[in-house]
Design an enzyme around this catalytic site. Structure first.
Site, PDB file in Angstrom:
ATOM      1  N   TYR A  49       5.671  -4.571  -0.551  1.00 27.26           N
ATOM      2  CA  TYR A  49       4.871  -5.281  -1.722  1.00 27.26           C
ATOM      3  C   TYR A  49       5.612  -6.620  -2.231  1.00 27.26           C
ATOM      4  O   TYR A  49       5.609  -6.917  -3.230  1.00 27.26           O
ATOM      5  CB  TYR A  49       4.539  -4.338  -2.800  1.00 27.26           C
ATOM      6  CG  TYR A  49       3.619  -3.311  -2.587  1.00 27.26           C
ATOM      7  CD1 TYR A  49       2.518  -3.601  -1.768  1.00 27.26           C
ATOM      8  CD2 TYR A  49       3.593  -2.044  -2.777  1.00 27.26           C
ATOM      9  CE1 TYR A  49       1.650  -2.692  -1.326  1.00 27.26           C
ATOM     10  CE2 TYR A  49       2.873  -1.077  -2.339  1.00 27.26           C
ATOM     11  CZ  TYR A  49       1.749  -1.320  -1.718  1.00 27.26           C
ATOM     12  OH  TYR A  49       0.476  -0.550  -1.385  1.00 27.26           O
ATOM     13  N   THR A  91      -9.345  -3.937  -2.512  1.00 28.81           N
ATOM     14  CA  THR A  91      -8.329  -3.510  -3.470  1.00 28.81           C
ATOM     15  C   THR A  91      -8.902  -2.895  -4.860  1.00 28.81           C
ATOM     16  O   THR A  91      -8.646  -1.752  -5.158  1.00 28.81           O
ATOM     17  CB  THR A  91      -7.513  -4.643  -3.723  1.00 28.81           C
ATOM     18  OG1 THR A  91      -7.017  -5.400  -2.672  1.00 28.81           O
ATOM     19  CG2 THR A  91      -6.023  -4.352  -4.570  1.00 28.81           C
ATOM     20  N   ASN A 112      -5.368   3.596  -5.303  1.00 26.71           N
ATOM     21  CA  ASN A 112      -6.395   3.554  -4.556  1.00 26.71           C
ATOM     22  C   ASN A 112      -6.519   4.314  -3.094  1.00 26.71           C
ATOM     23  O   ASN A 112      -7.123   3.612  -2.317  1.00 26.71           O
ATOM     24  CB  ASN A 112      -6.867   1.792  -4.607  1.00 26.71           C
ATOM     25  CG  ASN A 112      -5.724   0.928  -4.142  1.00 26.71           C
ATOM     26  OD1 ASN A 112      -4.764   1.666  -3.445  1.00 26.71           O
ATOM     27  ND2 ASN A 112      -5.911  -0.140  -4.222  1.00 26.71           N
ATOM     28  N   HIS A 115      -3.480   2.512   2.035  1.00 29.59           N
ATOM     29  CA  HIS A 115      -3.010   1.080   2.381  1.00 29.59           C
ATOM     30  C   HIS A 115      -3.337   0.873   3.878  1.00 29.59           C
ATOM     31  O   HIS A 115      -3.232   1.561   4.595  1.00 29.59           O
ATOM     32  CB  HIS A 115      -1.572   1.124   2.308  1.00 29.59           C
ATOM     33  CG  HIS A 115      -1.002  -0.005   3.193  1.00 29.59           C
ATOM     34  ND1 HIS A 115      -1.017  -1.555   2.428  1.00 29.59           N
ATOM     35  CD2 HIS A 115      -0.485  -0.315   4.274  1.00 29.59           C
ATOM     36  CE1 HIS A 115      -0.324  -2.391   3.353  1.00 29.59           C
ATOM     37  NE2 HIS A 115      -0.050  -1.790   4.661  1.00 29.59           N
ATOM     38  N   GLU A 126       4.612  -4.247   9.470  1.00 24.82           N
ATOM     39  CA  GLU A 126       4.605  -3.236   8.789  1.00 24.82           C
ATOM     40  C   GLU A 126       4.932  -2.010   9.595  1.00 24.82           C
ATOM     41  O   GLU A 126       5.759  -1.053   9.355  1.00 24.82           O
ATOM     42  CB  GLU A 126       3.359  -3.005   8.094  1.00 24.82           C
ATOM     43  CG  GLU A 126       3.282  -3.944   6.783  1.00 24.82           C
ATOM     44  CD  GLU A 126       1.652  -4.027   6.263  1.00 24.82           C
ATOM     45  OE1 GLU A 126       0.801  -3.133   6.504  1.00 24.82           O
ATOM     46  OE2 GLU A 126       1.598  -4.705   5.446  1.00 24.82           O
TER      47      GLU A 126
HETATM   48  P1  DAT Z   1      -4.377  -3.902  -0.985  1.00 23.13           P
HETATM   49  O1  DAT Z   1      -3.774  -2.598  -1.001  1.00 23.13           O
HETATM   50  O2  DAT Z   1      -5.839  -3.933  -0.903  1.00 23.13           O
HETATM   51  O3  DAT Z   1      -4.034  -4.654   0.498  1.00 23.13           O
HETATM   52  P2  DAT Z   1      -2.669  -5.802  -2.223  1.00 23.13           P
HETATM   53  O4  DAT Z   1      -1.700  -5.738  -1.088  1.00 23.13           O
HETATM   54  O5  DAT Z   1      -3.140  -7.167  -3.031  1.00 23.13           O
HETATM   55  O6  DAT Z   1      -3.929  -4.852  -2.099  1.00 23.13           O
HETATM   56  O7  DAT Z   1      -1.814  -4.792  -3.521  1.00 23.13           O
HETATM   57  C1  DAT Z   1      -1.042  -3.759  -3.101  1.00 23.13           C
HETATM   58  C2  DAT Z   1      -1.365  -2.685  -4.026  1.00 23.13           C
HETATM   59  O8  DAT Z   1      -0.993  -3.157  -5.257  1.00 23.13           O
HETATM   60  C3  DAT Z   1      -2.943  -2.159  -4.140  1.00 23.13           C
HETATM   61  O9  DAT Z   1      -3.553  -1.354  -3.155  1.00 23.13           O
HETATM   62  C4  DAT Z   1      -2.922  -1.832  -5.561  1.00 23.13           C
HETATM   63  C5  DAT Z   1      -1.732  -2.410  -6.268  1.00 23.13           C
HETATM   64  N1  DAT Z   1      -2.048  -3.624  -7.240  1.00 23.13           N
HETATM   65  C6  DAT Z   1      -2.821  -4.947  -6.473  1.00 23.13           C
HETATM   66  N2  DAT Z   1      -3.180  -5.568  -7.704  1.00 23.13           N
HETATM   67  C7  DAT Z   1      -3.363  -4.954  -8.593  1.00 23.13           C
HETATM   68  C8  DAT Z   1      -3.770  -4.961 -10.145  1.00 23.13           C
HETATM   69  N3  DAT Z   1      -4.332  -6.110 -10.467  1.00 23.13           N
HETATM   70  N4  DAT Z   1      -3.506  -4.019 -11.032  1.00 23.13           N
HETATM   71  C9  DAT Z   1      -2.809  -2.758 -10.616  1.00 23.13           C
HETATM   72  N5  DAT Z   1      -2.542  -2.626  -9.315  1.00 23.13           N
HETATM   73  C10 DAT Z   1      -2.601  -3.552  -8.467  1.00 23.13           C
HETATM   74 MG    MG Z   2      -2.087  -5.522   0.970  1.00 27.45          MG
END
Ligand code: DAT
Ligand code: MG
Length: 134
Positions: A49, A91, A112, A115, A126
């Site tokens: 992340y 997301t 959520n 992944h 990954e």
């Molecule tokens: P995704 O998992 O849909 O690829 P991401 O890579 O932008 O989304 O973010 C990774 C994870 O981080 C996501 O599954 C949950 C957390 N996350 C992202 N944006 C967030 C937010 N605004 N508030 C809280 N958690 C968040």
């Molecule tokens: Mg992501």
């Protein structure tokens, strides 16, 4: 053929949704090439992340992702990267349509359930990153 990296998050395991989510992946006809349960640490989450390290919710995200084991999977199929993203839903749980995994089962943006890699190049990165656990 394409590969993607899928990871069932600790909430999926705590809520006993592993079977339900895997069934959706299998029902779609996607081929599970590898699967393993393991526990993450902060170090690997800072890599995985890295695009989120500066966000205010990052500590909460690490806390959640280390709160219990995850299940990593390599899924193979045609256009499987986008296909799995569509099966998961976006997301933000409130934007995820019913019928998607997040739309049907998530009510929190951090917790959520699942992944999935967001591009073919990130999928390969990954798979490399997590392959030491398999
Ligand atoms: P995704 O998992 O849909 O690829 P991401 O890579 O932008 O989304 O973010 C990774 C994870 O981080 C996501 O599954 C949950 C957390 N996350 C992202 N944006 C967030 C937010 N605004 N508030 C809280 N958690 C968040
Ligand atoms: Mg992501």
């Amino acid at each position: 053929m394409e590969r993607t990296y899928i990871m069932l998050k600790p909430d999926a395991i705590k809520r006993s949704l592993v079977g339900t989510i895997i069934k959706r992946i299998e029902d779609k006809g996607c081929n599970i090439k590898a699967m393993k349960m393991f526990t993450l640490n902060e170090e690997i989450l800072k890599e995985h992340y890295s695009h989120l390290i500066e966000k205010p919710f990052f500590p909460e995200l690490v806390n959640f992702m280390t709160s219990g084991p995850v299940i990593g999977m390599i899924i193979e199929g045609t256009d499987v990267v986008v296909g799995m993203r569509n099966l998961m839903g976006p997301t933000k749980w409130e934007e995820a349509s019913p019928g998607t995994i997040r739309g049907d089962f998530a009510n929190n943006t951090t917790e959520n359930l699942i992944h999935g890699s967001d591009s073919v190049s990130n999928a390969e990165e990954e798979i490399n990153r997590f392959s030491k656990f398999f």
